[in-house]
Design a protein around this motif. Structure first.
Motif, PDB file in Angstrom:
ATOM      1  N   ARG A   1       0.823  -1.222   0.000  1.00 28.13           N
ATOM      2  CA  ARG A   1       0.000   0.000   0.000  1.00 28.13           C
ATOM      3  C   ARG A   1       0.848   1.260   0.000  1.00 28.13           C
ATOM      4  NH1 ARG A   1      -4.305  -0.533   4.689  1.00 28.13           N
ATOM      5  NH2 ARG A   1      -4.694   1.625   4.089  1.00 28.13           N
ATOM      6  N   ARG A   2       2.086   1.177   0.448  1.00 29.82           N
ATOM      7  CA  ARG A   2       2.960   2.343   0.521  1.00 29.82           C
ATOM      8  C   ARG A   2       3.652   2.621  -0.811  1.00 29.82           C
ATOM      9  NH1 ARG A   2       4.608   3.482   5.988  1.00 29.82           N
ATOM     10  NH2 ARG A   2       5.119   5.463   5.022  1.00 29.82           N
ATOM     11  N   PHE A   3       3.508   1.717  -1.781  1.00 30.60           N
ATOM     12  CA  PHE A   3       4.201   1.838  -3.059  1.00 30.60           C
ATOM     13  C   PHE A   3       3.348   2.569  -4.091  1.00 30.60           C
ATOM     14  CE2 PHE A   3       6.982  -2.244  -2.666  1.00 30.60           C
ATOM     15  CZ  PHE A   3       7.601  -1.707  -1.563  1.00 30.60           C
ATOM     16  N   SER A   4       4.006   3.023  -5.120  1.00 30.58           N
ATOM     17  CA  SER A   4       3.307   3.584  -6.272  1.00 30.58           C
ATOM     18  C   SER A   4       2.608   2.447  -7.018  1.00 30.58           C
ATOM     19  CB  SER A   4       4.300   4.261  -7.223  1.00 30.58           C
ATOM     20  OG  SER A   4       4.952   5.303  -6.572  1.00 30.58           O
ATOM     21  N   TYR A   5       1.652   2.829  -7.843  1.00 32.14           N
ATOM     22  CA  TYR A   5       0.886   1.841  -8.601  1.00 32.14           C
ATOM     23  C   TYR A   5       1.795   1.039  -9.522  1.00 32.14           C
ATOM     24  CZ  TYR A   5      -2.429  -0.172 -11.857  1.00 32.14           C
ATOM     25  OH  TYR A   5      -3.137  -1.052 -12.622  1.00 32.14           O
ATOM     26  N   CYS A   6       1.598  -0.270  -9.527  1.00 31.35           N
ATOM     27  CA  CYS A   6       2.301  -1.194 -10.417  1.00 31.35           C
ATOM     28  C   CYS A   6       1.268  -2.199 -10.921  1.00 31.35           C
ATOM     29  CB  CYS A   6       3.432  -1.901  -9.691  1.00 31.35           C
ATOM     30  SG  CYS A   6       4.178  -3.219 -10.657  1.00 31.35           S
ATOM     31  N   PRO A   7       0.978  -2.212 -12.221  1.00 29.41           N
ATOM     32  CA  PRO A   7      -0.085  -3.084 -12.735  1.00 29.41           C
ATOM     33  C   PRO A   7       0.086  -4.560 -12.361  1.00 29.41           C
ATOM     34  CG  PRO A   7       0.710  -1.617 -14.462  1.00 29.41           C
ATOM     35  CD  PRO A   7       1.601  -1.413 -13.280  1.00 29.41           C
TER      36      PRO A   7
ATOM     37  N   THR B   1       1.645  -5.904  -9.788  1.00 30.26           N
ATOM     38  CA  THR B   1       1.425  -6.101  -8.351  1.00 30.26           C
ATOM     39  C   THR B   1      -0.064  -6.039  -8.026  1.00 30.26           C
ATOM     40  OG1 THR B   1       3.587  -5.135  -7.882  1.00 30.26           O
ATOM     41  CG2 THR B   1       2.026  -5.257  -6.055  1.00 30.26           C
ATOM     42  N   TRP B   2      -0.760  -5.047  -8.561  1.00 33.98           N
ATOM     43  CA  TRP B   2      -2.190  -4.893  -8.260  1.00 33.98           C
ATOM     44  C   TRP B   2      -2.993  -6.044  -8.862  1.00 33.98           C
ATOM     45  CZ3 TRP B   2       0.708  -1.438  -6.219  1.00 33.98           C
ATOM     46  CH2 TRP B   2       0.205  -0.592  -5.233  1.00 33.98           C
ATOM     47  N   LYS B   3      -2.604  -6.511 -10.034  1.00 40.63           N
ATOM     48  CA  LYS B   3      -3.277  -7.667 -10.653  1.00 40.63           C
ATOM     49  C   LYS B   3      -3.099  -8.896  -9.772  1.00 40.63           C
ATOM     50  CE  LYS B   3      -3.371 -10.441 -14.855  1.00 40.63           C
ATOM     51  NZ  LYS B   3      -2.741 -10.670 -16.157  1.00 40.63           N
ATOM     52  N   SER B   4      -1.900  -9.088  -9.278  1.00 43.83           N
ATOM     53  CA  SER B   4      -1.615 -10.213  -8.392  1.00 43.83           C
ATOM     54  C   SER B   4      -2.412 -10.099  -7.090  1.00 43.83           C
ATOM     55  CB  SER B   4      -0.108 -10.251  -8.110  1.00 43.83           C
ATOM     56  OG  SER B   4       0.236 -11.357  -7.345  1.00 43.83           O
ATOM     57  N   LEU B   5      -2.491  -8.886  -6.534  1.00 46.14           N
ATOM     58  CA  LEU B   5      -3.286  -8.668  -5.313  1.00 46.14           C
ATOM     59  C   LEU B   5      -4.756  -9.018  -5.542  1.00 46.14           C
ATOM     60  CD1 LEU B   5      -2.220  -5.286  -3.691  1.00 46.14           C
ATOM     61  CD2 LEU B   5      -2.180  -7.540  -2.651  1.00 46.14           C
ATOM     62  N   LYS B   6      -5.285  -8.599  -6.690  1.00 43.60           N
ATOM     63  CA  LYS B   6      -6.693  -8.854  -6.994  1.00 43.60           C
ATOM     64  C   LYS B   6      -6.976 -10.348  -7.042  1.00 43.60           C
ATOM     65  CE  LYS B   6      -7.324  -6.494 -10.830  1.00 43.60           C
ATOM     66  NZ  LYS B   6      -7.903  -5.757 -11.963  1.00 43.60           N
ATOM     67  N   ARG B   7      -6.235 -11.044  -7.847  1.00 43.17           N
ATOM     68  CA  ARG B   7      -6.531 -12.449  -8.119  1.00 43.17           C
ATOM     69  C   ARG B   7      -6.074 -13.391  -7.002  1.00 43.17           C
ATOM     70  NH1 ARG B   7      -9.991 -11.348 -11.956  1.00 43.17           N
ATOM     71  NH2 ARG B   7      -9.111 -10.392 -13.789  1.00 43.17           N
ATOM     72  N   GLU B   8      -4.872 -13.169  -6.512  1.00 45.97           N
ATOM     73  CA  GLU B   8      -4.262 -14.148  -5.608  1.00 45.97           C
ATOM     74  C   GLU B   8      -4.564 -13.907  -4.131  1.00 45.97           C
ATOM     75  OE1 GLU B   8      -0.086 -14.567  -6.572  1.00 45.97           O
ATOM     76  OE2 GLU B   8      -0.559 -14.325  -8.703  1.00 45.97           O
ATOM     77  N   VAL B   9      -5.013 -12.708  -3.798  1.00 45.42           N
ATOM     78  CA  VAL B   9      -5.292 -12.442  -2.385  1.00 45.42           C
ATOM     79  C   VAL B   9      -6.752 -12.047  -2.205  1.00 45.42           C
ATOM     80  CG1 VAL B   9      -4.610 -11.176  -0.310  1.00 45.42           C
ATOM     81  CG2 VAL B   9      -2.878 -11.728  -2.039  1.00 45.42           C
ATOM     82  N   PHE B  10      -7.156 -10.897  -2.731  1.00 45.68           N
ATOM     83  CA  PHE B  10      -8.522 -10.444  -2.488  1.00 45.68           C
ATOM     84  C   PHE B  10      -9.556 -11.409  -3.060  1.00 45.68           C
ATOM     85  CE2 PHE B  10     -12.348  -8.104  -3.798  1.00 45.68           C
ATOM     86  CZ  PHE B  10     -12.836  -7.824  -2.529  1.00 45.68           C
TER      87      PHE B  10
ATOM     88  N   TYR C   1      -7.730  -5.554  -0.332  1.00 43.85           N
ATOM     89  CA  TYR C   1      -8.776  -4.662  -0.851  1.00 43.85           C
ATOM     90  C   TYR C   1      -8.378  -3.193  -0.647  1.00 43.85           C
ATOM     91  CZ  TYR C   1     -12.932  -1.801  -0.799  1.00 43.85           C
ATOM     92  OH  TYR C   1     -13.813  -0.765  -1.013  1.00 43.85           O
ATOM     93  N   LEU C   2      -7.919  -2.856   0.550  1.00 41.97           N
ATOM     94  CA  LEU C   2      -7.523  -1.463   0.825  1.00 41.97           C
ATOM     95  C   LEU C   2      -6.360  -1.032  -0.062  1.00 41.97           C
ATOM     96  CD1 LEU C   2      -7.910  -1.426   4.702  1.00 41.97           C
ATOM     97  CD2 LEU C   2      -9.343  -0.237   3.020  1.00 41.97           C
ATOM     98  N   ALA C   3      -5.440  -1.948  -0.326  1.00 38.73           N
ATOM     99  CA  ALA C   3      -4.335  -1.625  -1.237  1.00 38.73           C
ATOM    100  C   ALA C   3      -4.880  -1.372  -2.644  1.00 38.73           C
ATOM    101  CB  ALA C   3      -3.303  -2.756  -1.257  1.00 38.73           C
ATOM    102  N   LEU C   4      -5.800  -2.205  -3.085  1.00 42.69           N
ATOM    103  CA  LEU C   4      -6.394  -2.026  -4.417  1.00 42.69           C
ATOM    104  C   LEU C   4      -7.116  -0.687  -4.528  1.00 42.69           C
ATOM    105  CD1 LEU C   4      -7.870  -5.595  -4.938  1.00 42.69           C
ATOM    106  CD2 LEU C   4      -5.930  -4.591  -6.172  1.00 42.69           C
ATOM    107  N   MET C   5      -7.764  -0.275  -3.457  1.00 44.90           N
ATOM    108  CA  MET C   5      -8.532   0.961  -3.482  1.00 44.90           C
ATOM    109  C   MET C   5      -7.662   2.207  -3.349  1.00 44.90           C
ATOM    110  SD  MET C   5     -11.660   0.381  -4.150  1.00 44.90           S
ATOM    111  CE  MET C   5     -11.141  -0.918  -5.235  1.00 44.90           C
ATOM    112  N   LYS C   6      -6.375   2.029  -3.164  1.00 47.14           N
ATOM    113  CA  LYS C   6      -5.494   3.196  -3.158  1.00 47.14           C
ATOM    114  C   LYS C   6      -5.461   3.818  -4.556  1.00 47.14           C
ATOM    115  CE  LYS C   6      -0.889   4.841  -2.099  1.00 47.14           C
ATOM    116  NZ  LYS C   6       0.474   4.503  -1.685  1.00 47.14           N
ATOM    117  N   TYR C   7      -5.571   2.973  -5.571  1.00 43.96           N
ATOM    118  CA  TYR C   7      -5.607   3.423  -6.965  1.00 43.96           C
ATOM    119  C   TYR C   7      -6.821   2.793  -7.642  1.00 43.96           C
ATOM    120  CZ  TYR C   7      -0.786   4.546  -5.842  1.00 43.96           C
ATOM    121  OH  TYR C   7       0.348   5.039  -5.242  1.00 43.96           O
ATOM    122  N   PRO C   8      -8.027   3.236  -7.299  1.00 47.32           N
ATOM    123  CA  PRO C   8      -9.231   2.558  -7.800  1.00 47.32           C
ATOM    124  C   PRO C   8      -9.524   2.904  -9.260  1.00 47.32           C
ATOM    125  CG  PRO C   8      -9.854   4.438  -6.459  1.00 47.32           C
ATOM    126  CD  PRO C   8      -8.357   4.340  -6.401  1.00 47.32           C
TER     127      PRO C   8
END
Length: 160
Positions: free
Chosen positions: A80-86, A88-97, A111-118
């Motif tokens: 969540r502290r990082f800049s957007y990286c497609p 990483t966010w794709k991996s967060l969506k599918r593999e965690v959330f 989810y909160l990390a994903l919503m940093k760059y909704p």
């Protein structure tokens, strides 16, 4: 006053420090009872730096491979502290959330990390997951948060 920020250092010095910190992390953030606090502190320091030499997807792997839930959660908080990286966010969506088998606390952090760059695509994905959600804690939190974002006067979230 003695106040030092990462901005006080040259980029090469910051990256040297980040390299050092990354080397301190055990593979997949697998900690022992005596090293769990060190792993958490290292992850938080990497989060404070806001960058890594390796890909952010390594932190997703870290969150999945850690043998302590609090280490997994801190790995996601670090992302969540990082800049957007497609990737990483794709991996967060599918593999965690999107993985109903994951711990609810870990899924909520993702989810909160994903919503940093909704993006519209991310919100649609979250809505799809919400339609099939089996955990009432995750479902209630996400739906409430989405409603609050929609009702917000913050230009990046809701009504103007």
């Amino acid at each position: 006053p003695l106040f030092i920020t990462w901005r006080s250092f040259q980029e090469s010095e910051v990256m040297d420090a980040v390299d050092y910190l990354e080397k301190q992390l055990p593979k997949h953030c697998d900690a022992s009872p005596s090293t769990v606090d060190d792993v958490i502190i290292t992850l938080k320091a990497i989060g404070n730096a806001g960058r890594m030499r390796s890909k952010g997807t390594e932190l997703v792997k870290c969150s999945q491979g850690a043998n302590y839930l609090n280490v997994s959660v801190v790995a996601i908080e670090t992302i969540r502290r990082f800049s957007y990286c497609p990737d990483t966010w794709k991996s967060l969506k599918r593999e965690v959330f999107g993985d109903f088998g994951k711990d609810p606390e870990l899924r909520l952090q993702a989810y909160l990390a994903l919503m940093k760059y909704p993006s519209e695509q991310t919100v649609r994905y979250v809505a799809e997951v919400l339609d099939d959600e089996i955990n009432t804690q995750v479902g209630a939190f996400v739906s409430t948060h989405l409603k609050q974002m929609n009702d917000s006067v913050e230009p990046t979230h809701g009504k103007m």
